[in-house]
Design a protein around this motif. Structure first.
Motif, PDB file in Angstrom:
ATOM      1  N   CYS A   9       3.793   0.924  -3.467  1.00 44.68           N
ATOM      2  CA  CYS A   9       3.417   0.639  -4.861  1.00 44.68           C
ATOM      3  C   CYS A   9       2.299   1.528  -5.379  1.00 44.68           C
ATOM      4  O   CYS A   9       1.707   1.219  -6.426  1.00 44.68           O
ATOM      5  CB  CYS A   9       3.031  -0.832  -5.002  1.00 44.68           C
ATOM      6  N   ASN A  10       1.983   2.582  -4.666  1.00 44.99           N
ATOM      7  CA  ASN A  10       0.926   3.502  -5.098  1.00 44.99           C
ATOM      8  C   ASN A  10       1.468   4.926  -5.180  1.00 44.99           C
ATOM      9  O   ASN A  10       2.493   5.249  -4.568  1.00 44.99           O
ATOM     10  CB  ASN A  10      -0.259   3.450  -4.128  1.00 44.99           C
ATOM     11  N   ILE A  20       0.841  -1.207   0.000  1.00 48.01           N
ATOM     12  CA  ILE A  20       0.000   0.000   0.000  1.00 48.01           C
ATOM     13  C   ILE A  20       0.872   1.252   0.000  1.00 48.01           C
ATOM     14  O   ILE A  20       0.614   2.209  -0.743  1.00 48.01           O
ATOM     15  CB  ILE A  20      -0.949  -0.012   1.220  1.00 48.01           C
ATOM     16  N   CYS A  50      -6.971   5.793   2.090  1.00 50.11           N
ATOM     17  CA  CYS A  50      -7.196   4.350   2.093  1.00 50.11           C
ATOM     18  C   CYS A  50      -6.863   3.758   3.450  1.00 50.11           C
ATOM     19  O   CYS A  50      -7.635   2.954   3.999  1.00 50.11           O
ATOM     20  CB  CYS A  50      -6.362   3.691   1.000  1.00 50.11           C
ATOM     21  N   LYS A  53      -4.217   9.970  -1.371  1.00 49.45           N
ATOM     22  CA  LYS A  53      -5.005   8.768  -1.680  1.00 49.45           C
ATOM     23  C   LYS A  53      -4.599   7.613  -0.777  1.00 49.45           C
ATOM     24  O   LYS A  53      -5.448   6.850  -0.305  1.00 49.45           O
ATOM     25  CB  LYS A  53      -4.824   8.389  -3.147  1.00 49.45           C
ATOM     26  N   ILE A  54      -3.298   7.471  -0.550  1.00 50.26           N
ATOM     27  CA  ILE A  54      -2.808   6.395   0.317  1.00 50.26           C
ATOM     28  C   ILE A  54      -3.303   6.601   1.744  1.00 50.26           C
ATOM     29  O   ILE A  54      -3.789   5.669   2.395  1.00 50.26           O
ATOM     30  CB  ILE A  54      -1.265   6.334   0.272  1.00 50.26           C
ATOM     31  N   ILE A  98      -6.590   1.256  -4.632  1.00 53.43           N
ATOM     32  CA  ILE A  98      -5.260   1.240  -4.025  1.00 53.43           C
ATOM     33  C   ILE A  98      -4.683  -0.177  -4.039  1.00 53.43           C
ATOM     34  O   ILE A  98      -5.263  -1.106  -3.489  1.00 53.43           O
ATOM     35  CB  ILE A  98      -5.304   1.775  -2.577  1.00 53.43           C
ATOM     36  N   GLU A  99      -3.525  -0.284  -4.667  1.00 48.20           N
ATOM     37  CA  GLU A  99      -2.854  -1.573  -4.771  1.00 48.20           C
ATOM     38  C   GLU A  99      -2.478  -2.085  -3.380  1.00 48.20           C
ATOM     39  O   GLU A  99      -1.905  -1.358  -2.580  1.00 48.20           O
ATOM     40  CB  GLU A  99      -1.601  -1.407  -5.641  1.00 48.20           C
TER      41      GLU A  99
END
Length: 437
Positions: A169-170, A166, A179, A175-176, A216-217
């Protein structure tokens, strides 16, 4: 970035332009052979004009008719002037955009054919001590870190690995964070109300889940490691996808541990490599360019650059305060992310390193010291203008000292007795970095 006000026009300049246009002239005023006289003359019988005279007369009439059809003089009212200037500025803006696009296309072509021997550095490189001692570009490390984490995701610590995915890789800090906050609330509800089953279910069609979690990855991998499984459940008489938690998959104790890990996780760090180089004077004179990859400019940043140029033209038409000028200067400086510094020694040899523009000058001092034959002897670094970068400068960033994007400083031992000065400067193993001229 907030939109800028574009309401300043070249009023004074434009008004002056039209004031110099003159008072005009009468269409009847001409340099032709038609004259008037105030002296009375006796009427005389005129002979029939020749064919040549008729032709000349027709030509004169045609010229007069053309003048009558000329456009009237430009409206000199302020509103009309503003409209005219606005149209001209818009045309200039469009032309500048076309030129910028052409420049961008040319730059992309030049990247493929330019001689790399003119570059001070070929790229910006990084290390990742967490994984290996390799020296790679940022993109290469991002790819390597992603591959490493997904390999670990199949292991026992899938939940902790998902936390790192998380963060690493984003893109987009907000946004992170959004999430992580949402995932944390899901877990908090279960931890604080372990027997309330409504908190065990997450409706995947929910707007918050769709916007803040799903894109979100690593987020779904984290929920799976926290004991959630995807199931079809009835909702308003329709079957929908849900994530359902089960205490059999992850107990409260492990859920609490994962919740803490989620909130404390950080991206796997990569460190800027100094890309140490030792140059002879002749090499330094040739290698004085920075490659296109040194300054990463996105399409959005290119558009922003064009907007700033247009605004600069308009701002130059008005009086600006010192604070306004300094603000613009800071905005220009912030475009740079890295800096190449060259330290020139009295023997002519040059030590070169790559730094972040936000690093303290103290890091440059340490970089120089660790490459000296004797790092115990005090030294000074001096700008080409003769300014000594004394200890007070050590706590300032390279951005604050304007040592960007490239700078040369001269090395000098800071001792009073010449006998105590080392006769050499750089270590033998460092001098081995000198490349063949």
């Amino acid at each position: 970035m907030a939109d800028k006000i574009k309401s300043f026009f070249q009023k004074k300049k434009t008004n002056a332009k039209f004031m110099k246009a003159g008072k005009g002239y009468k269409l009847t005023e001409s340099t032709s052979t038609i004259y008037s006289s105030t002296e009375p003359k006796e009427p005389m019988r005129r002979a029939e004009p020749t064919e040549e005279a008729k032709i000349a007369g027709q030509a004169a009439l045609a010229r007069l008719e053309a003048k009558k059809n000329d456009k009237p003089r430009f409206n000199t009212s302020y509103a009309a002037i503003q409209a005219r200037v606005k149209r001209e500025l818009e045309l200039e803006r469009k032309a500048a955009q076309q030129n910028l696009q052409q420049t961008e296309d040319i730059t992309l072509k030049e990247k493929k054919i330019v001689d790399p021997s003119i570059f001070a550095v070929t790229d910006v490189f990084f290390r990742c001590p967490y994984l290996s001692d390799e020296i790679l570009s940022r993109d290469e490390w991002k790819k390597k870190i992603r591959e490493f984490l997904y390999e670990q995701l199949m292991g026992e610590e899938a939940g902790l690995t998902a936390c790192l995915i998380i963060q690493s890789c984003n893109f987009g800090k907000e946004k992170i964070e959004s999430c992580v906050e949402t995932l944390g609330k899901y877990l908090d509800n279960i931890i604080n109300n372990p027997n309330v089953e409504k908190y065990w279910k997450i409706r995947m069609c929910n707007k918050i889940f769709q916007e803040k979690v799903l894109p979100i990855e690593g987020a779904l991998d984290f929920l799976k490691a926290a004991g959630f499984e995807q199931q079809k459940l009835l909702h308003n008489e329709n079957e929908e996808d849900f994530l359902v938690w089960s205490p059999d998959n992850c107990n409260i104790e492990n859920l609490t541990m994962l919740n803490e890990a989620l909130r404390s996780a950080e991206p796997i760090p990569i460190e800027l490599d100094r890309n140490l180089q030792v140059l002879m004077p002749s090499q330094a004179r040739v290698r004085n360019e920075l490659p296109p990859s040194f300054f990463t400019i996105s399409k959005e940043e290119i558009k922003k650059e064009q907007q700033l140029r247009t605004e600069a033209v308009e701002r130059n038409q008005m009086l600006r305060t010192k604070a306004m000028r300094e603000k613009d200067e800071q905005r220009v400086l912030r475009r740079y992310k890295f800096a190449v510094l060259r330290i020139k020694f009295p023997d002519g040899i040059i030590l070169q390193g790559t730094f972040s523009v936000h690093e303290k000058f103290q890091n440059v001092i340490e970089f120089v010291a660790e490459n000296l034959v004797d790092d115990k002897v005090p030294f000074l670094l001096i700008t080409p203008d003769g300014i000594k970068l004394i200890e007070e400068c050590h706590g300032k960033t390279l951005l604050e000292l304007r040592l960007i994007p490239t700078a040369i400083v001269e090395f000098s031992w800071n001792v009073t007795e010449k006998e105590s000065m080392p006769k050499r400067y750089l270590k033998e193993d460092v001098l081995s970095y000198i490349q063949t001229v």
